[in-house]
Design an enzyme around this catalytic site. Sequence first.
Site, PDB file in Angstrom:
ATOM      1  N   TYR A 178      74.638 -54.900  43.957  1.00  0.00           N
ATOM      2  CA  TYR A 178      73.296 -54.443  43.617  1.00  0.00           C
ATOM      3  C   TYR A 178      72.380 -54.626  44.832  1.00  0.00           C
ATOM      4  CZ  TYR A 178      69.187 -53.808  40.591  1.00  0.00           C
ATOM      5  OH  TYR A 178      68.033 -53.347  40.015  1.00  0.00           O
ATOM      6  N   ASN A 180      69.907 -56.325  45.625  1.00  0.00           N
ATOM      7  CA  ASN A 180      69.454 -57.664  46.022  1.00  0.00           C
ATOM      8  C   ASN A 180      70.592 -58.558  46.505  1.00  0.00           C
ATOM      9  OD1 ASN A 180      70.725 -58.135  43.562  1.00  0.00           O
ATOM     10  ND2 ASN A 180      69.154 -59.542  42.807  1.00  0.00           N
ATOM     11  N   LYS A 181      71.821 -58.025  46.497  1.00  0.00           N
ATOM     12  CA  LYS A 181      72.965 -58.835  46.915  1.00  0.00           C
ATOM     13  C   LYS A 181      73.076 -58.889  48.443  1.00  0.00           C
ATOM     14  CE  LYS A 181      74.727 -59.892  42.844  1.00  0.00           C
ATOM     15  NZ  LYS A 181      73.877 -59.201  41.884  1.00  0.00           N
ATOM     16  N   GLN A 182      74.014 -59.716  48.915  1.00  0.00           N
ATOM     17  CA  GLN A 182      74.183 -59.890  50.356  1.00  0.00           C
ATOM     18  C   GLN A 182      74.477 -58.544  51.030  1.00  0.00           C
ATOM     19  OE1 GLN A 182      75.538 -61.664  47.923  1.00  0.00           O
ATOM     20  NE2 GLN A 182      75.908 -63.804  48.497  1.00  0.00           N
TER      21      GLN A 182
END
Length: 370
Positions: A178, A180-182
Amino acid sequence: MNVPLSSPDIGQRERELVNEVLAGSILSMGPKVEQFERMVAEYLGVKEAVAVSSGTSGLHLAVRALGIGEGDEVITTPFSFVASSNCILYERARPVFVDIDPLTLNIDPEGIEAKITPRTRAILPVHVFGRPADMAVIMDIAKKHGLYVIEDACEAVGASYNGKMAGSEGDAGVFAFYPNKQITTAEGGIISTNSTELAGLCRSMRNQGRIDGKKWLDHCHLGYNYRMDELSAALGVAQMERIDEILAKREAVARAYNARLGRLKGVTLPHMEPGIKISWFVYVIRLDPGISRDRVMTYLQEKGVDCRPYFPPVHLQPFYRETFGYREGDYPNAERAASATLALPFFNNLTEQQMDYVVEVLEQAISRAA
């Protein structure tokens, strides 16, 4: 100053690969998906990786592929995003919660064996906030009792425990990408495994139950539309090309926060321990008892600093209360953590000026909320 909670790191290479897909004729389940799968499998050191539409769909397929079904039990943590428990319910099995370690915020392995019953089929640890769970103990327990292990590594790409990559030890690991992930594929996830059979079944089920060698309208398994599209995979390929750079950026931001926040009273920083490599998904602090987390959040947001209460415990979500009768006090460590944790703005390119502002406003908020 307005500081968002997260912001994806998208550059020219990502745009090039997406445009490359748009210039072609294949928009789903093509060469970019296959390339992304190979890159992730090689990075994790596993035999197989199966790209899917989300981390949630990956968890669902892992549960189903392992034959977990109605009446079965899966041991997991109540301190997580709700999908890690929902994926068990999708197959009419039941999540059985074990409270968390109050320092690491991961499932407390010392509580697992007491929850094992004849119905237990698997353990589903969650690598919360990118910190690996104690996989050595969890794998020993699973082996002793003949249980499957599904690693929810949706927040932990690049994390490792005693040199072993998160998502590489269990029967299956699942990652999410998603924004907002790394690393991000916009929407998407991936299943990692060393089982060719499990990977093949997941590939079939993600694609409506189709299998190679059969006609397009032959459906050999109950399947789903859990496919990853080529545009998402193109983003993933570009992000994987520079995953080391991305993770280093995030670690640098975390260290900068540690240096700034270490002087603040009333704040507990993320726990650090030897042998653990955190893959920084979010930067979560804990506020001391007596400090109103909600008042702190309100003040931060009024000053333009985005923040979130990570995580409300799963067992106290309305659906779980109504369905299973959970009450406050059932898992006290998870509940205490949930009432005190606060995610601050955190992303690859967070600037020194932005961090200074976040810390300044946080200090003001704490003084008003104590």
